[in-house]
Each structure stands twice: as structure tokens, then as C-alpha cells.
Scaffold this motif. Structure first.
Motif, PDB file in Angstrom:
ATOM      1  N   THR A  68       0.814  -1.210   0.000  1.00 47.98           N
ATOM      2  CA  THR A  68       0.000   0.000   0.000  1.00 47.98           C
ATOM      3  C   THR A  68       0.850   1.264   0.000  1.00 47.98           C
ATOM      4  O   THR A  68       0.540   2.221  -0.717  1.00 47.98           O
ATOM      5  CB  THR A  68      -0.923   0.010   1.236  1.00 47.98           C
ATOM      6  N   LEU A  69       1.915   1.286   0.774  1.00 53.85           N
ATOM      7  CA  LEU A  69       2.755   2.482   0.850  1.00 53.85           C
ATOM      8  C   LEU A  69       3.390   2.803  -0.501  1.00 53.85           C
ATOM      9  O   LEU A  69       3.415   3.967  -0.923  1.00 53.85           O
ATOM     10  CB  LEU A  69       3.836   2.307   1.912  1.00 53.85           C
ATOM     11  N   TYR A  70       3.868   1.790  -1.192  1.00 47.49           N
ATOM     12  CA  TYR A  70       4.443   2.005  -2.519  1.00 47.49           C
ATOM     13  C   TYR A  70       3.375   2.471  -3.507  1.00 47.49           C
ATOM     14  O   TYR A  70       3.618   3.346  -4.337  1.00 47.49           O
ATOM     15  CB  TYR A  70       5.119   0.748  -3.045  1.00 47.49           C
ATOM     16  N   ALA A  71       2.199   1.884  -3.429  1.00 50.19           N
ATOM     17  CA  ALA A  71       1.119   2.269  -4.331  1.00 50.19           C
ATOM     18  C   ALA A  71       0.726   3.730  -4.125  1.00 50.19           C
ATOM     19  O   ALA A  71       0.521   4.469  -5.096  1.00 50.19           O
ATOM     20  CB  ALA A  71      -0.082   1.357  -4.133  1.00 50.19           C
ATOM     21  N   PHE A 109       3.519   5.933  -5.622  1.00 47.13           N
ATOM     22  CA  PHE A 109       3.424   6.010  -7.079  1.00 47.13           C
ATOM     23  C   PHE A 109       2.224   6.849  -7.505  1.00 47.13           C
ATOM     24  O   PHE A 109       2.281   7.565  -8.507  1.00 47.13           O
ATOM     25  CB  PHE A 109       3.338   4.613  -7.696  1.00 47.13           C
ATOM     26  N   GLY A 110       1.144   6.789  -6.759  1.00 47.74           N
ATOM     27  CA  GLY A 110      -0.019   7.621  -7.052  1.00 47.74           C
ATOM     28  C   GLY A 110       0.284   9.103  -6.901  1.00 47.74           C
ATOM     29  O   GLY A 110      -0.125   9.922  -7.729  1.00 47.74           O
ATOM     30  N   LEU A 111       1.017   9.455  -5.846  1.00 49.25           N
ATOM     31  CA  LEU A 111       1.390  10.858  -5.642  1.00 49.25           C
ATOM     32  C   LEU A 111       2.324  11.354  -6.742  1.00 49.25           C
ATOM     33  O   LEU A 111       2.192  12.496  -7.212  1.00 49.25           O
ATOM     34  CB  LEU A 111       2.048  11.028  -4.275  1.00 49.25           C
ATOM     35  N   VAL A 112       3.247  10.509  -7.153  1.00 44.86           N
ATOM     36  CA  VAL A 112       4.149  10.888  -8.248  1.00 44.86           C
ATOM     37  C   VAL A 112       3.356  11.069  -9.540  1.00 44.86           C
ATOM     38  O   VAL A 112       3.610  12.008 -10.315  1.00 44.86           O
ATOM     39  CB  VAL A 112       5.276   9.851  -8.424  1.00 44.86           C
TER      40      VAL A 112
END
Length: 53
Positions: free
Chosen positions: A30-33, A36-39
Motif C-alpha cells: 500500500t505504501l508504494y502504491a 506512485f499515485g502521488l508521483v
């Protein structure tokens, strides 16, 4: 670098981050997702700024 190349580069970055987001979400990271969403959001804002320019 001209605007057309720069907007193409941003679109490519958005696509790569979208693929990474899908992979991270299906893997349960979840943290990586979220990262990547913020980027993706940042790149989308930059894409709009360059394309309007």
C-alpha cells in the motif's frame, strides 16, 4: 528541450508510474502504491502546465 518532447516525457512517466502503481497494489504494498499515485499526480500537474504553456 521543446514543449512537445517534454510533454511526451511526462506522459511516458505517467504511464510507467501507472504500471508500477498497479503492480504495487496487486502485491499488497500500500505504501508504494500511494507513493506512485502521488508521483503520478505531480507528473500530471506538470504535464498540464507544459501543455498549456
Amino acid at each position: 528541450m521543446n514543449r512537445q518532447r517534454l510533454s511526451l516525457l511526462y506522459a511516458f512517466g505517467i504511464a510507467l508510474n501507472g504500471a508500477a502503481l498497479i503492480v504495487a497494489a496487486t502485491a499488497g504494498s500500500t505504501l508504494y502504491a500511494v507513493t506512485f499515485g502521488l508521483v503520478m499526480i505531480y507528473l500530471a500537474i506538470r504535464y498540464v502546465m507544459v501543455s498549456r504553456g
